[in-house]
Design a protein around this motif. Structure first.
Motif, PDB file in Angstrom:
ATOM      1  N   LEU A  66       0.840  -1.190  -0.123  1.00  0.00           N
ATOM      2  CA  LEU A  66      -0.015   0.009  -0.167  1.00  0.00           C
ATOM      3  C   LEU A  66       0.810   1.295  -0.037  1.00  0.00           C
ATOM      4  CD1 LEU A  66      -3.039   0.910   0.246  1.00  0.00           C
ATOM      5  CD2 LEU A  66      -2.724   0.995   2.615  1.00  0.00           C
ATOM      6  N   ILE A  67       0.784   2.113  -1.010  1.00  0.00           N
ATOM      7  CA  ILE A  67       1.622   3.183  -1.000  1.00  0.00           C
ATOM      8  C   ILE A  67       0.916   4.341  -0.244  1.00  0.00           C
ATOM      9  CG2 ILE A  67       2.363   5.075  -2.663  1.00  0.00           C
ATOM     10  CD1 ILE A  67       2.376   2.976  -4.944  1.00  0.00           C
ATOM     11  N   VAL A  68       1.834   4.794   0.544  1.00  0.00           N
ATOM     12  CA  VAL A  68       1.455   5.700   1.597  1.00  0.00           C
ATOM     13  C   VAL A  68       2.190   7.058   1.576  1.00  0.00           C
ATOM     14  CG1 VAL A  68       0.643   3.915   3.320  1.00  0.00           C
ATOM     15  CG2 VAL A  68       2.992   5.212   3.437  1.00  0.00           C
ATOM     16  N   GLU A  69       3.187   7.342   0.868  1.00  0.00           N
ATOM     17  CA  GLU A  69       3.704   8.684   0.593  1.00  0.00           C
ATOM     18  C   GLU A  69       4.638   8.629  -0.647  1.00  0.00           C
ATOM     19  OE1 GLU A  69       7.095  11.193   3.563  1.00  0.00           O
ATOM     20  OE2 GLU A  69       6.032   9.527   4.084  1.00  0.00           O
ATOM     21  N   LEU A  70       4.736   9.938  -1.142  1.00  0.00           N
ATOM     22  CA  LEU A  70       5.427  10.314  -2.480  1.00  0.00           C
ATOM     23  C   LEU A  70       6.631  11.102  -2.146  1.00  0.00           C
ATOM     24  CD1 LEU A  70       5.324  10.185  -5.408  1.00  0.00           C
ATOM     25  CD2 LEU A  70       4.008  12.003  -5.485  1.00  0.00           C
ATOM     26  N   ASP A  71       7.730  10.733  -2.617  1.00  0.00           N
ATOM     27  CA  ASP A  71       8.930  11.792  -2.441  1.00  0.00           C
ATOM     28  C   ASP A  71       8.680  12.900  -3.321  1.00  0.00           C
ATOM     29  OD1 ASP A  71      10.090   9.592  -1.170  1.00  0.00           O
ATOM     30  OD2 ASP A  71      11.666   9.186  -2.162  1.00  0.00           O
ATOM     31  N   ASP A  72       9.311  14.166  -3.064  1.00  0.00           N
ATOM     32  CA  ASP A  72       9.289  15.018  -3.932  1.00  0.00           C
ATOM     33  C   ASP A  72      10.032  14.720  -5.268  1.00  0.00           C
ATOM     34  OD1 ASP A  72       8.358  16.902  -1.993  1.00  0.00           O
ATOM     35  OD2 ASP A  72      10.319  17.449  -1.552  1.00  0.00           O
TER      36      ASP A  72
END
Length: 317
Positions: A66-72
Motif C-alpha cells: 500500500l503506497i502511503v507517501e510520495l517523495d518530492d
C-alpha cells in the motif's frame, strides 16, 4: 519500505523496493498530491514509501503493498487529460532526459504537437532530444521537408537525431546515450517507439503494431506505462502513444517563457507585459516577420494562448 514505481496499469502500481524486491501496490484511499489535479496520483518514475501487505493467496500474488507517501519529484512531464479538460495526466517523473519520437511519414507528426510537448518539457525542466524515426521511408520528395524541420529545431537549440529503427541506422548512438540515465520515450501513436526499443534492446521483445491503412495513423500498441532496466543503472520508460498534447496549468503570460526563441526576443519588446500578439514595437512579431522566428512555432505559441479545448490541436483523422 521505499521503492521506485516501474509499472502502472491504471489501477495498480508495480514498485521495485530499494532492496530489489517487486511488489504490486495500491494507493492509500485518502492519498492525494497537494496542488496538482491529476488522474494518476502516482506516476512511473515516482519514488514512494509503501507498506507491505500480508495476503492469503498464491505465493506469486503474496508480494503486495500500500503506497502511503510520495517523495518530492525532481521533474515530470504532464499533459491535459483527453477526456477531463480540468485534470492532468503525468506521463513520467524524475527523468534525466526525454526522447521525443517523431516521424515525417506514416504517420506525419504535426509540428504543433512537437511544440506543445517541448513547451511542457521546458516548463518542468526535462531535457528533450527529438528523434526523427523512419528515415528509411523518406524519399526525395520529403527529404527537403525533413531537413527543414530538423534545421528549425536545431536552430532553436534542441538536439535532433535521424534514425531508422527498422534498418538500425543511428540506433547504436542512441544506445550509448541511454547508459546510466532514466529516459522517457514518448510521441504520437505509430511513430515506432516499441520498434525502437526492440532495436535498442532486443531481449525486451515488446509487441509492435502496424499503421492504420485507412487513416495513416498509429494504432495503440503500448496500453500502459512501464520502466525497463537496461543495465548500468539505466532505465527507459515506454508510454502509450499520444494523439493530442494539451498543456496544463500554464498562465498566458508564462507561455512565451517556454519557447526559447520567443523568450529571447521578448527582452526587446516595448512593454514588459507584451503578449506578442498585437502590441506596437513587439520584438517577437518583428522577428516573425523577418523569419528569425519560424511562423510554425509562433502559431503554436498563439494556439497555446487560447488553449481551451483539446480538439483544436488534435490532428484531423
Amino acid at each position: 519500505m521505499h521503492g521506485l514505481v516501474i509499472r502502472n496499469t491504471g489501477y495498480s502500481y508495480t514498485v521495485k523496493s530499494d532492496a530489489g524486491e517487486v511488489f504490486e501496490c495500491k494507493v492509500k484511499g485518502n492519498f492525494r498530491i497537494r496542488g496538482i489535479r491529476t488522474t494518476n496520483p502516482v506516476a512511473i518514475g515516482d519514488k514512494v514509501t509503501f507498506i507491505p501487505q500480508e495476503v492469503e493467496a498464491d505465493i506469486e500474488q503474496a508480494r503486495q503493498g500500500l503506497i502511503v507517501e510520495l517523495d518530492d519529484r525532481k521533474n515530470y512531464i504532464i499533459r491535459k487529460s483527453a477526456n477531463l479538460s480540468k485534470q492532468s495526466h503525468i506521463l513520467a517523473s524524475n527523468i534525466d532526459m526525454c526522447f521525443l519520437i517523431v516521424t515525417i511519414k506514416q504517420p506525419e507528426t504535426p509540428l504543433q504537437f512537437i511544440d506543445r510537448f517541448l513547451a511542457s518539457a521546458e516548463a518542468y525542466g526535462v531535457p528533450v532530444t527529438i528523434i526523427f524515426n523512419k528515415i528509411d521511408l523518406v524519399d526525395e520528395e520529403w527529404q527537403e521537408y525533413l531537413d527543414g524541420v530538423i534545421n528549425l529545431y536545431q536552430t532553436v537549440g534542441y538536439p535532433c537525431r535521424r534514425i531508422s529503427a527498422k534498418t538500425g541506422e543511428g540506433v547504436e548512438e542512441l544506445r550509448e546515450e541511454l547508459q546510466g540515465k532514466i529516459t522517457l520515450l514518448s510521441g504520437n501513436s505509430g511513430v515506432g517507439k516499441s520498434t525502437l526499443i526492440n532495436s535498442l534492446f532486443p531481449t525486451l521483445n515488446l509487441k509492435t503494431n502496424d499503421i492504420s491503412d485507412a487513416y495513416n495513423t498509429g494504432k495503440h500498441t503500448t496500453t500502459f506505462s512501464e520502466m525497463y532496466e537496461v543495465g548500468d543503472g539505466g532505465y527507459i520508460i515506454d508510454t502509450p502513444g499520444i494523439k493530442g498534447f494539451g498543456t496544463f496549468d500554464m498562465k498566458k503570460e508564462e507561455v512565451g517563457h517556454y519557447f526559447r526563441e520567443i523568450f529571447r526576443y521578448s527582452a526587446d519588446c516595448r512593454f514588459n507585459n507584451c503578449t506578442h500578439t498585437h502590441e506596437p514595437h513587439c520584438a517577437v512579431i518583428e522577428a516573425v516577420e523577418r523569419h528569425d522566428i519560424a511562423e510554425s512555432r509562433y502559431n503554436s505559441y498563439c494556439s497555446m494562448l487560447e488553449d481551451e479545448k483539446e480538439e483544436k490541436y488534435r490532428p484531423a483523422y
